[in-house]
Design a protein around this motif. Structure first.
Motif, PDB file in Angstrom:
ATOM      1  N   THR A 234       0.833  -1.207   0.000  1.00  0.00           N
ATOM      2  CA  THR A 234       0.000   0.000   0.000  1.00  0.00           C
ATOM      3  C   THR A 234       0.866   1.255   0.000  1.00  0.00           C
ATOM      4  N   PHE A 235       1.945   1.230   0.766  1.00  0.00           N
ATOM      5  CA  PHE A 235       2.854   2.375   0.830  1.00  0.00           C
ATOM      6  C   PHE A 235       3.431   2.680  -0.548  1.00  0.00           C
ATOM      7  N   ILE A 236       3.876   1.641  -1.271  1.00  0.00           N
ATOM      8  CA  ILE A 236       4.472   1.843  -2.589  1.00  0.00           C
ATOM      9  C   ILE A 236       3.410   2.162  -3.630  1.00  0.00           C
ATOM     10  N   ALA A 237       2.216   1.590  -3.499  1.00  0.00           N
ATOM     11  CA  ALA A 237       1.125   1.926  -4.418  1.00  0.00           C
ATOM     12  C   ALA A 237       0.791   3.408  -4.311  1.00  0.00           C
ATOM     13  N   ALA A 238       0.697   3.908  -3.070  1.00  0.00           N
ATOM     14  CA  ALA A 238       0.421   5.328  -2.858  1.00  0.00           C
ATOM     15  C   ALA A 238       1.572   6.179  -3.377  1.00  0.00           C
ATOM     16  N   ARG A 239       2.804   5.706  -3.184  1.00  0.00           N
ATOM     17  CA  ARG A 239       3.980   6.434  -3.670  1.00  0.00           C
ATOM     18  C   ARG A 239       3.902   6.629  -5.180  1.00  0.00           C
ATOM     19  N   THR A 240       3.633   5.563  -5.928  1.00  0.00           N
ATOM     20  CA  THR A 240       3.592   5.668  -7.386  1.00  0.00           C
ATOM     21  C   THR A 240       2.392   6.479  -7.862  1.00  0.00           C
ATOM     22  N   LEU A 241       1.265   6.342  -7.161  1.00  0.00           N
ATOM     23  CA  LEU A 241       0.063   7.084  -7.551  1.00  0.00           C
ATOM     24  C   LEU A 241       0.270   8.584  -7.374  1.00  0.00           C
ATOM     25  N   ILE A 242       0.787   8.999  -6.225  1.00  0.00           N
ATOM     26  CA  ILE A 242       1.017  10.424  -5.963  1.00  0.00           C
ATOM     27  C   ILE A 242       2.053  10.984  -6.935  1.00  0.00           C
ATOM     28  N   ALA A 243       3.152  10.263  -7.118  1.00  0.00           N
ATOM     29  CA  ALA A 243       4.200  10.735  -8.020  1.00  0.00           C
ATOM     30  C   ALA A 243       3.701  10.820  -9.452  1.00  0.00           C
ATOM     31  N   GLY A 244       2.961   9.797  -9.897  1.00  0.00           N
ATOM     32  CA  GLY A 244       2.437   9.803 -11.263  1.00  0.00           C
ATOM     33  C   GLY A 244       1.460  10.939 -11.495  1.00  0.00           C
ATOM     34  N   ALA A 245       0.566  11.170 -10.519  1.00  0.00           N
ATOM     35  CA  ALA A 245      -0.411  12.251 -10.643  1.00  0.00           C
ATOM     36  C   ALA A 245       0.273  13.614 -10.685  1.00  0.00           C
ATOM     37  N   LEU A 246       1.288  13.803  -9.852  1.00  0.00           N
ATOM     38  CA  LEU A 246       2.022  15.065  -9.828  1.00  0.00           C
ATOM     39  C   LEU A 246       2.732  15.311 -11.152  1.00  0.00           C
ATOM     40  N   LEU A 247       3.397  14.291 -11.673  1.00  0.00           N
ATOM     41  CA  LEU A 247       4.106  14.435 -12.948  1.00  0.00           C
ATOM     42  C   LEU A 247       3.130  14.699 -14.091  1.00  0.00           C
TER      43      LEU A 247
ATOM     44  N   LEU B 126       8.534  11.080   0.177  1.00  0.00           N
ATOM     45  CA  LEU B 126       9.069  10.072  -0.725  1.00  0.00           C
ATOM     46  C   LEU B 126       8.486  10.218  -2.126  1.00  0.00           C
ATOM     47  N   ALA B 127       7.169  10.424  -2.217  1.00  0.00           N
ATOM     48  CA  ALA B 127       6.499  10.489  -3.514  1.00  0.00           C
ATOM     49  C   ALA B 127       6.870  11.742  -4.305  1.00  0.00           C
ATOM     50  N   VAL B 128       6.875  12.888  -3.617  1.00  0.00           N
ATOM     51  CA  VAL B 128       7.101  14.158  -4.323  1.00  0.00           C
ATOM     52  C   VAL B 128       8.574  14.368  -4.657  1.00  0.00           C
ATOM     53  N   PHE B 129       9.434  14.194  -3.667  1.00  0.00           N
ATOM     54  CA  PHE B 129      10.844  14.535  -3.857  1.00  0.00           C
ATOM     55  C   PHE B 129      11.699  13.347  -4.310  1.00  0.00           C
TER      56      PHE B 129
ATOM     57  N   ALA C  22      12.970  13.032  -8.523  1.00  0.00           N
ATOM     58  CA  ALA C  22      14.166  12.217  -8.736  1.00  0.00           C
ATOM     59  C   ALA C  22      14.127  11.486 -10.078  1.00  0.00           C
ATOM     60  N   PHE C  23      12.957  10.993 -10.474  1.00  0.00           N
ATOM     61  CA  PHE C  23      12.897  10.227 -11.716  1.00  0.00           C
ATOM     62  C   PHE C  23      13.042  11.118 -12.948  1.00  0.00           C
ATOM     63  N   VAL C  24      12.588  12.343 -12.874  1.00  0.00           N
ATOM     64  CA  VAL C  24      12.813  13.274 -13.984  1.00  0.00           C
ATOM     65  C   VAL C  24      14.318  13.499 -14.168  1.00  0.00           C
ATOM     66  N   ILE C  25      15.011  13.712 -13.052  1.00  0.00           N
ATOM     67  CA  ILE C  25      16.462  13.897 -13.109  1.00  0.00           C
ATOM     68  C   ILE C  25      17.145  12.629 -13.605  1.00  0.00           C
ATOM     69  N   PHE C  26      16.683  11.469 -13.128  1.00  0.00           N
ATOM     70  CA  PHE C  26      17.273  10.183 -13.510  1.00  0.00           C
ATOM     71  C   PHE C  26      17.237   9.972 -15.015  1.00  0.00           C
ATOM     72  N   PHE C  27      16.060  10.147 -15.638  1.00  0.00           N
ATOM     73  CA  PHE C  27      15.949   9.896 -17.069  1.00  0.00           C
ATOM     74  C   PHE C  27      16.775  10.887 -17.884  1.00  0.00           C
ATOM     75  N   ARG C  28      16.913  12.094 -17.377  1.00  0.00           N
ATOM     76  CA  ARG C  28      17.773  13.064 -18.065  1.00  0.00           C
ATOM     77  C   ARG C  28      19.229  12.614 -18.025  1.00  0.00           C
ATOM     78  N   LEU C  29      19.696  12.195 -16.839  1.00  0.00           N
ATOM     79  CA  LEU C  29      21.103  11.845 -16.685  1.00  0.00           C
ATOM     80  C   LEU C  29      21.470  10.562 -17.415  1.00  0.00           C
ATOM     81  N   VAL C  30      20.528   9.634 -17.553  1.00  0.00           N
ATOM     82  CA  VAL C  30      20.802   8.409 -18.303  1.00  0.00           C
ATOM     83  C   VAL C  30      21.234   8.750 -19.731  1.00  0.00           C
ATOM     84  N   HIS C  31      20.654   9.822 -20.276  1.00  0.00           N
ATOM     85  CA  HIS C  31      20.983  10.217 -21.640  1.00  0.00           C
ATOM     86  C   HIS C  31      22.214  11.109 -21.719  1.00  0.00           C
TER      87      HIS C  31
END
Length: 307
Positions: free
Chosen positions: A44-57, A229-232, A237-246
């Protein structure tokens, strides 16, 4: 007469600064998780994490006047990325931290660059294998050992299943760093949002069946940790991650794992009153040397100008 070509390569200093930001955001995630799973079950903790982060993005994407891709092939890749970069590793780490200390989880998870490096050497071979990167891997491991203290590894025999779960999550992160290269040319927010949305779609039904979240009474601290965790540590963090991979490459991007430990130790010293071991300063030097070796580009020999 043609004008000289303008370089579109981002300044290296900015990319390395973003690498440090990413390390800080992900370094803090272990503390967020440890606090969160005290009163919120892992799924549930991780489900909420992905839901909040996905909605924000998704909200940010729409504010920018953009829209997520609609091609089925792209969403298939988002689904795969969600599995190996969020659903599997997020859930494994959250479950493991019920019994494993956040510090030990950080140590085990910091081996991501090693697995990325090995996968690169053995399978994809998309990045050159140089003596400097081998040195970077070695220096990073030595630095982590010195910073945490070798006595920290005495706990490796305890809670073996949980620790193996974290190692599995680490391998999954390494695969995600390599697979994430397939989104090159796409706005970094697109795979970040797409993978978070796919993750939420997979995890929410599982949460309803396994945890019965309507029966949970989370503490204020756990709720605050979830949003931090979800927001920051997820959306940003994932926006920065995908940028740096490239811009830096998958191996160099995962080298931020070496920075998580000294940053985590520093947070502990400043806010929790923890003491820094006498070997920590030497460890910091090793970590910085390892990250520099894996991120700084090699000098190219100048080529003769055309006549």
């Amino acid at each position: 007469m043609s004008s000289p070509a303008v370089s579109t390569t981002p300044p290296l200093a900015r990319e390395i600064a973003l690498l440090a930001v990413l390390a800080t955001l992900w370094g803090a995630s272990y503390t967020f998780i440890k606090i969160g799973v005290e009163t919120i079950p892992p799924v549930t903790f991780i489900a909420a994490r992905t839901l909040i982060a996905g909605a924000l993005l998704l909200a940010i994407i729409r504010m920018r006047g953009l829209a997520l891709p609609r091609e089925p092939d792209v969403w298939k890749r988002f689904f795969i990325q969600a599995c190996i970069n969020s659903v599997i590793p997020f859930t494994l780490v959250a479950w493991a931290e019920i019994t494993v200390d956040a510090g030990l989880a950080t140590i085990l998870n910091s081996t991501t660059p090693i697995f990325t490096f090995l996968l690169t050497v053995l399978i994809t071979r998309h990045e050159p294998v140089t003596a400097r990167k081998v040195f970077g891997v070695t220096a990073g491991v030595v630095g982590i050992s010195l910073i945490i203290g070798l006595e920290a590894f005495n706990g490796l025999g305890k809670e073996l299943v949980s620790q193996l779960a974290i190692v599995t999550a680490t391998i999954s992160y390494a695969c995600a760093a390599i697979f994430g290269r397939g989104f090159k040319g796409m706005d970094p927010m697109m795979p970040a949002a797409g993978s978070m949305i796919c993750g939420a779609v997979m995890l929410i039904p599982l949460s309803l069946v396994v945890d019965h979240p309507w029966t949970i009474v989370p503490s204020t601290a756990s709720i605050a940790a979830l949003f931090g965790l979800a927001v920051f540590s997820t959306a940003l963090a994932f926006v920065i991650f995908f940028r740096l991979v490239h811009t830096l490459g998958s191996v160099s991007t995962t080298s931020q794992a070496y920075l998580r430990v000294p940053i985590g130790v520093g947070i502990g010293v400043l806010f929790l009153g923890e003491s820094l071991s006498s070997t920590a300063w030497l460890g910091l030097v090793c970590v910085i040397a390892g990250v520099a070796a894996m991120t700084l580009p090699s000098r190219k020999k100048p080529t003769a100008a055309p006549i």
